[in-house]
Write a protein that holds these residues in place. Sequence first.
Motif, PDB file in Angstrom:
ATOM      1  N   HIS A  85      16.524   5.594  -2.449  1.00  0.00           N
ATOM      2  CA  HIS A  85      15.272   6.274  -2.116  1.00  0.00           C
ATOM      3  C   HIS A  85      15.330   6.709  -0.656  1.00  0.00           C
ATOM      4  O   HIS A  85      15.634   5.907   0.236  1.00  0.00           O
ATOM      5  N   ARG A  90       4.745   0.554 -11.131  1.00  0.00           N
ATOM      6  CA  ARG A  90       4.680  -0.322  -9.968  1.00  0.00           C
ATOM      7  C   ARG A  90       5.556   0.210  -8.847  1.00  0.00           C
ATOM      8  O   ARG A  90       6.676   0.665  -9.078  1.00  0.00           O
ATOM      9  N   HIS A  91       5.018   0.148  -7.616  1.00  0.00           N
ATOM     10  CA  HIS A  91       5.717   0.649  -6.441  1.00  0.00           C
ATOM     11  C   HIS A  91       5.708  -0.408  -5.342  1.00  0.00           C
ATOM     12  O   HIS A  91       4.713  -1.109  -5.144  1.00  0.00           O
ATOM     13  N   THR A 137       5.125  -1.077  -1.690  1.00  0.00           N
ATOM     14  CA  THR A 137       4.332  -0.404  -0.648  1.00  0.00           C
ATOM     15  C   THR A 137       4.250  -1.331   0.561  1.00  0.00           C
ATOM     16  O   THR A 137       3.224  -1.957   0.808  1.00  0.00           O
ATOM     17  N   ALA A 152       1.301   8.979  -5.800  1.00  0.00           N
ATOM     18  CA  ALA A 152       2.277   8.495  -4.827  1.00  0.00           C
ATOM     19  C   ALA A 152       2.291   9.344  -3.565  1.00  0.00           C
ATOM     20  O   ALA A 152       2.451   8.824  -2.463  1.00  0.00           O
ATOM     21  N   ARG A 200       6.752   4.857   2.569  1.00  0.00           N
ATOM     22  CA  ARG A 200       6.449   5.649   1.385  1.00  0.00           C
ATOM     23  C   ARG A 200       6.541   4.717   0.184  1.00  0.00           C
ATOM     24  O   ARG A 200       7.278   3.720   0.210  1.00  0.00           O
ATOM     25  N   PRO A 201       5.794   4.992  -0.880  1.00  0.00           N
ATOM     26  CA  PRO A 201       5.879   4.147  -2.074  1.00  0.00           C
ATOM     27  C   PRO A 201       7.252   4.272  -2.718  1.00  0.00           C
ATOM     28  O   PRO A 201       7.757   5.379  -2.913  1.00  0.00           O
ATOM     29  N   ILE A 202       7.860   3.133  -3.037  1.00  0.00           N
ATOM     30  CA  ILE A 202       9.165   3.102  -3.685  1.00  0.00           C
ATOM     31  C   ILE A 202       8.983   2.601  -5.112  1.00  0.00           C
ATOM     32  O   ILE A 202       8.626   1.439  -5.320  1.00  0.00           O
ATOM     33  N   PRO A 203       9.167   3.443  -6.135  1.00  0.00           N
ATOM     34  CA  PRO A 203       9.020   2.965  -7.516  1.00  0.00           C
ATOM     35  C   PRO A 203      10.020   1.851  -7.811  1.00  0.00           C
ATOM     36  O   PRO A 203      11.170   1.904  -7.364  1.00  0.00           O
ATOM     37  N   LEU A 204       9.563   0.835  -8.531  1.00  0.00           N
ATOM     38  CA  LEU A 204      10.426  -0.309  -8.821  1.00  0.00           C
ATOM     39  C   LEU A 204      11.409   0.041  -9.934  1.00  0.00           C
ATOM     40  O   LEU A 204      11.238  -0.317 -11.101  1.00  0.00           O
ATOM     41  N   GLU A 241       0.286  -0.597  -8.103  1.00  0.00           N
ATOM     42  CA  GLU A 241       0.467   0.120  -9.370  1.00  0.00           C
ATOM     43  C   GLU A 241      -0.183   1.490  -9.285  1.00  0.00           C
ATOM     44  O   GLU A 241      -1.367   1.625  -8.975  1.00  0.00           O
ATOM     45  N   VAL A 267       3.098  -4.917  -3.665  1.00  0.00           N
ATOM     46  CA  VAL A 267       3.421  -4.023  -4.773  1.00  0.00           C
ATOM     47  C   VAL A 267       2.123  -3.411  -5.277  1.00  0.00           C
ATOM     48  O   VAL A 267       1.124  -4.112  -5.457  1.00  0.00           O
TER      49      VAL A 267
END
Length: 260
Positions: free
Chosen positions: A128, A106-107, A109, A16, A119-123, A101, A99
Amino acid sequence: MSHDSVMERTGPAVEATRLAEVMQEWGTRHPYSTLDIFLGRSVEDVRTEDPRPGVCFTLNTGFAAHLRSTGTATSIHLAGVQDHDSPDKPDVGSHLTVVTELDGVRHLTDVGLGCGPLRPIPLRAGTHAFSGFDFRLTTLERDGQRWWRLGIPDALSRAFTAMEFCDLPDAPRAQARAGHFLSAATSPLRDVLLIQGWDAGRLVTAYGSTVSVRSSEGTTCRRTFSDRDDWQTAVQAWFPGTFADEDLVAAWARLEGLRQ
């Protein structure tokens, strides 16, 4: 760090933190922009890895194509942006999101929101942070499907309060909606001149003849220009090497025409 060197570090098991670098570099090079549509150009669906500045349908499609070229698992999702706080009244189809992985997680993006977090946001539900702003991610059920809702801080956008997307990938429907938004004849953005992007933790927005700069500490600069040369200089200073002078000249002329 150069754009190419960052991209070369991306691989199937990208972390990430590395993807965050890629997203921020990508967003810097390709800011959100309605300039082409505003100038009456019907924008083709971009599938290259290095698109022009554009709207979500081109920026996120191009970014997804890049990630896939590195072997990173990526999916495209039908989405929408909302100008209200009622999840039961979605504007589905006004946005396309991505999205990715990362090591089985899964993030979100998304590089096509303009004022969204690069920035990648985790699902997973929660708050955040990005550049001092808090983006709240929640989940809801609609029509038997799971949806995610990313809240946009009031300080960043007056145009919309949230972005929602379906958990189930749906590239065909998302791409079908792109045609409506990218055609100069039908796009709801055809009379909107908006350029927006992040610069060193600040959100720079050129909306019509007004240029503003926002940080987590508030609006640090806001100016409405009456002179084309001054406006053009300001846009080029904030987004260097991004827009052709002749395009900005034409955009200012159209702005003046709309004001008459």
